[in-house]
Design an enzyme around this catalytic site. Structure first.
Site, mmCIF file in Angstrom:
data_model
loop_
_atom_site.group_PDB
_atom_site.id
_atom_site.type_symbol
_atom_site.label_atom_id
_atom_site.label_comp_id
_atom_site.label_asym_id
_atom_site.label_seq_id
_atom_site.Cartn_x
_atom_site.Cartn_y
_atom_site.Cartn_z
ATOM 1 C CB VAL A 1 -19.083 -0.175 -3.163
ATOM 2 C CG1 VAL A 1 -19.500 -1.574 -2.727
ATOM 3 C CG2 VAL A 1 -17.659 -0.192 -3.726
ATOM 4 C CE LYS B 1 -4.491 1.007 0.421
ATOM 5 N NZ LYS B 1 -5.653 0.285 -0.076
ATOM 6 N N GLY C 1 -23.989 4.188 3.300
ATOM 7 C CA GLY C 1 -23.145 4.623 2.179
ATOM 8 C C GLY C 1 -23.691 4.106 0.864
ATOM 9 C CB VAL C 2 -26.173 4.965 -1.451
ATOM 10 C CG1 VAL C 2 -26.992 4.100 -0.509
ATOM 11 C CG2 VAL C 2 -26.444 6.446 -1.179
ATOM 12 N N GLY C 3 -22.502 5.223 -2.244
ATOM 13 C CA GLY C 3 -21.576 5.754 -3.238
ATOM 14 C C GLY C 3 -21.351 4.734 -4.340
HETATM 15 P P1 NAD Z 1 -17.419 6.259 -2.388
HETATM 16 O O1 NAD Z 1 -16.674 7.438 -1.902
HETATM 17 O O2 NAD Z 1 -17.884 6.220 -3.806
HETATM 18 O O3 NAD Z 1 -18.721 6.014 -1.474
HETATM 19 C C1 NAD Z 1 -18.704 6.178 -0.112
HETATM 20 C C2 NAD Z 1 -20.043 6.794 0.263
HETATM 21 O O4 NAD Z 1 -20.104 6.881 1.693
HETATM 22 C C3 NAD Z 1 -20.228 8.207 -0.273
HETATM 23 O O5 NAD Z 1 -21.480 8.323 -0.928
HETATM 24 C C4 NAD Z 1 -20.157 9.069 0.990
HETATM 25 O O6 NAD Z 1 -20.960 10.246 0.897
HETATM 26 C C5 NAD Z 1 -20.688 8.115 2.023
HETATM 27 N N1 NAD Z 1 -20.347 8.489 3.396
HETATM 28 C C6 NAD Z 1 -19.231 9.113 3.861
HETATM 29 N N2 NAD Z 1 -19.321 9.323 5.183
HETATM 30 C C7 NAD Z 1 -20.503 8.795 5.570
HETATM 31 C C8 NAD Z 1 -21.169 8.703 6.824
HETATM 32 N N3 NAD Z 1 -20.650 9.210 7.942
HETATM 33 N N4 NAD Z 1 -22.385 8.081 6.857
HETATM 34 C C9 NAD Z 1 -22.943 7.599 5.734
HETATM 35 N N5 NAD Z 1 -22.362 7.666 4.516
HETATM 36 C C10 NAD Z 1 -21.162 8.272 4.447
HETATM 37 O O7 NAD Z 1 -16.489 5.001 -2.055
HETATM 38 P P2 NAD Z 1 -16.636 3.508 -2.576
HETATM 39 O O8 NAD Z 1 -15.662 3.284 -3.660
HETATM 40 O O9 NAD Z 1 -18.077 3.191 -2.785
HETATM 41 O O10 NAD Z 1 -16.084 2.701 -1.308
HETATM 42 C C11 NAD Z 1 -16.894 2.479 -0.166
HETATM 43 C C12 NAD Z 1 -16.139 1.593 0.809
HETATM 44 O O11 NAD Z 1 -15.822 0.353 0.177
HETATM 45 C C13 NAD Z 1 -14.800 2.159 1.297
HETATM 46 O O12 NAD Z 1 -14.585 1.729 2.622
HETATM 47 C C14 NAD Z 1 -13.788 1.504 0.370
HETATM 48 O O13 NAD Z 1 -12.515 1.436 0.968
HETATM 49 C C15 NAD Z 1 -14.415 0.135 0.234
HETATM 50 N N6 NAD Z 1 -14.010 -0.606 -0.962
HETATM 51 C C16 NAD Z 1 -14.254 -0.105 -2.201
HETATM 52 C C17 NAD Z 1 -13.895 -0.830 -3.341
HETATM 53 C C18 NAD Z 1 -14.203 -0.335 -4.723
HETATM 54 O O14 NAD Z 1 -14.108 -1.127 -5.668
HETATM 55 N N7 NAD Z 1 -14.594 0.935 -4.891
HETATM 56 C C19 NAD Z 1 -13.263 -2.069 -3.193
HETATM 57 C C20 NAD Z 1 -13.027 -2.579 -1.906
HETATM 58 C C21 NAD Z 1 -13.411 -1.828 -0.803
#
Ligand code: NAD
Length: 349
Positions: free
Chosen positions: A182, A78, A178-180
């Site tokens: 993923v 990392k 979290g509805v980002g």
């Molecule tokens: P992202 O930034 O697209 O989505 C995260 C979402 O969480 C956002 O919509 C954000 O507004 C929301 N959020 C932030 N703080 C919050 C809170 N206090 N309460 C509720 N919602 C909140 O990120 P992502 O790529 O969707 O990743 C989400 C998680 O999954 C992270 O922990 C990331 O490390 C993990 N992850 C992602 C991937 C990937 O392929 N993107 C792979 C493995 C793990």
């Protein structure tokens, strides 16, 4: 370093500083036993260098475990860059970071993580070939989120099968934090499977979008832990299972894509005692790194990704079954299998 609580016989911990661009970075190579150490680059405004080092050590170890459980030919590493991703980015900074990656001669392969996007990696690519998660190029795999989300959804099904004796999600309620990238896709899969959704986020537009598509009920971020639901699916932050949230959970299972969900590993045992079946985060969310591994192999194949994802879901099932039959916490079972896979790959001399 050798006495650091998060140091776990890492093969290398490399510090980089470039005065001209302001780059301060750490690249931690935990293990190359299974292949080159792969793991994203995080840009974060750490309070101290010590906090930065701890993150690099823990995250790189986590990548070794994740890659071993996904059974891909990659070790764990990392990179962390010290700075505010909204203010401190520059072409010079990412070129300097690219030279740092290049200096490790392929022992570490970088990609996006928190605070870093594809355009940053395109700059890194100017200085080194040891980079993945690109948007174009022969084997470019693009955004890993849809594959991560598919794995998370399938992992929720496997977890439900064991927690409720049925894999059928119709009529079950899932509380999604979290509805980002993923979480948004996970909600789509869950709704299609007939699950009822309770969702939260701090991004109102994302919430409205997902609620509009799925009929989900929206709750405030702080209320998600008390939601009357069968399953809690964290897809935002780490450390959401902690001494404050633990007494609030009403669910029988926790299964989501967020990294580092347990504030400390001991939470796994406390969840078990509370009758909550926990899908270890780095197992259930390994779909994204499988997608990246396909790119690193040089010839992206969706069939290969699907076959690896199928196998990962079997592995998750094996972890849950062993934990249920032995009474061990699921995270401890996963850690033991991951460590064994890494040890088995270590060359014997
Ligand atoms: P992202 O930034 O697209 O989505 C995260 C979402 O969480 C956002 O919509 C954000 O507004 C929301 N959020 C932030 N703080 C919050 C809170 N206090 N309460 C509720 N919602 C909140 O990120 P992502 O790529 O969707 O990743 C989400 C998680 O999954 C992270 O922990 C990331 O490390 C993990 N992850 C992602 C991937 C990937 O392929 N993107 C792979 C493995 C793990």
């Amino acid at each position: 370093m050798f006495d650091h609580p998060s140091y776990d016989a890492h093969e290398g911990v490399h510090l980089f500083e470039d005065a001209a661009s302001g780059l301060k970075a750490i690249i931690a190579v935990h293990s190359t036993a299974r292949g080159p150490a792969a793991g994203g680059c995080r840009m974060w405004n750490y309070e101290t260098g010590e906090a930065m080092l701890k993150d690099a050590l823990r995250l790189s170890q986590g990548m070794s475990y994740k890659n071993a459980m996904a059974d891909i030919p990659l070790g764990g590493g990392k990179a962390v860059i010290w700075g505010d991703s909204r203010k401190d980015k520059s072409g010079e900074l990412f070129r300097a970071f690219g030279r740092a990656v290049e200096s490790l001669q392929g022992r570490y392969i970088t990609a996006e993580d928190v605070g870093i996007d594809v355009s940053d990696m395109e700059i890194v690519r100017q200085e080194t070939a040891h980079v993945a998660g690109l948007s174009h190029g022969e084997a470019a795999s693009g955004d890993p989120s849809p594959v991560t989300a598919l794995g998370v959804f399938r992992g929720i099904v496997e977890t439900a099968r064991r927690a409720f004796g049925s894999a059928d999600l119709s009529g079950r309620t899932v509380a999604v934090q979290g509805v980002g990238s993923v979480g948004g896709y996970v909600c789509g899969h869950l709704a299609a499977a007939g699950a009822r959704l309770v969702i939260t986020d701090i991004d109102q537009a994302a919430l409205q979008d997902v609620a509009g598509r799925t009929g989900a009920k929206i709750v405030d971020p702080n209320d998600i832990y008390d939601a009357e639901a069968d399953i809690f699916s964290p897809n935002a932050l780490g450390a959401v299972v902690n001494e404050k949230t633990l007494p609030r959970f009403r669910v029988k299972a926790i299964a989501g894509g967020a990294n580092n969900q347990l504030v400390v590993p001991e939470m796994g045992e406390l969840l078990r005692r509370q009758g909550i079946l926990y899908a270890p985060d780095y197992v259930i969310n390994g779909g994204g790194i499988i997608n990246v591994a396909a790119e690193i192999s040089g010839t992206y194949s969706r069939d290969w990704v699907d076959a690896k994802l199928d196998r990962l879901m079997e592995t998750l099932g094996e972890v849950l079954d062993e934990a249920l039959s032995t009474g061990a916490p699921t995270n401890e079972v996963a850690d033991r299998i991951a460590r064994q896979r890494i040890a088995d790959a270590r060359p014997t001399t």
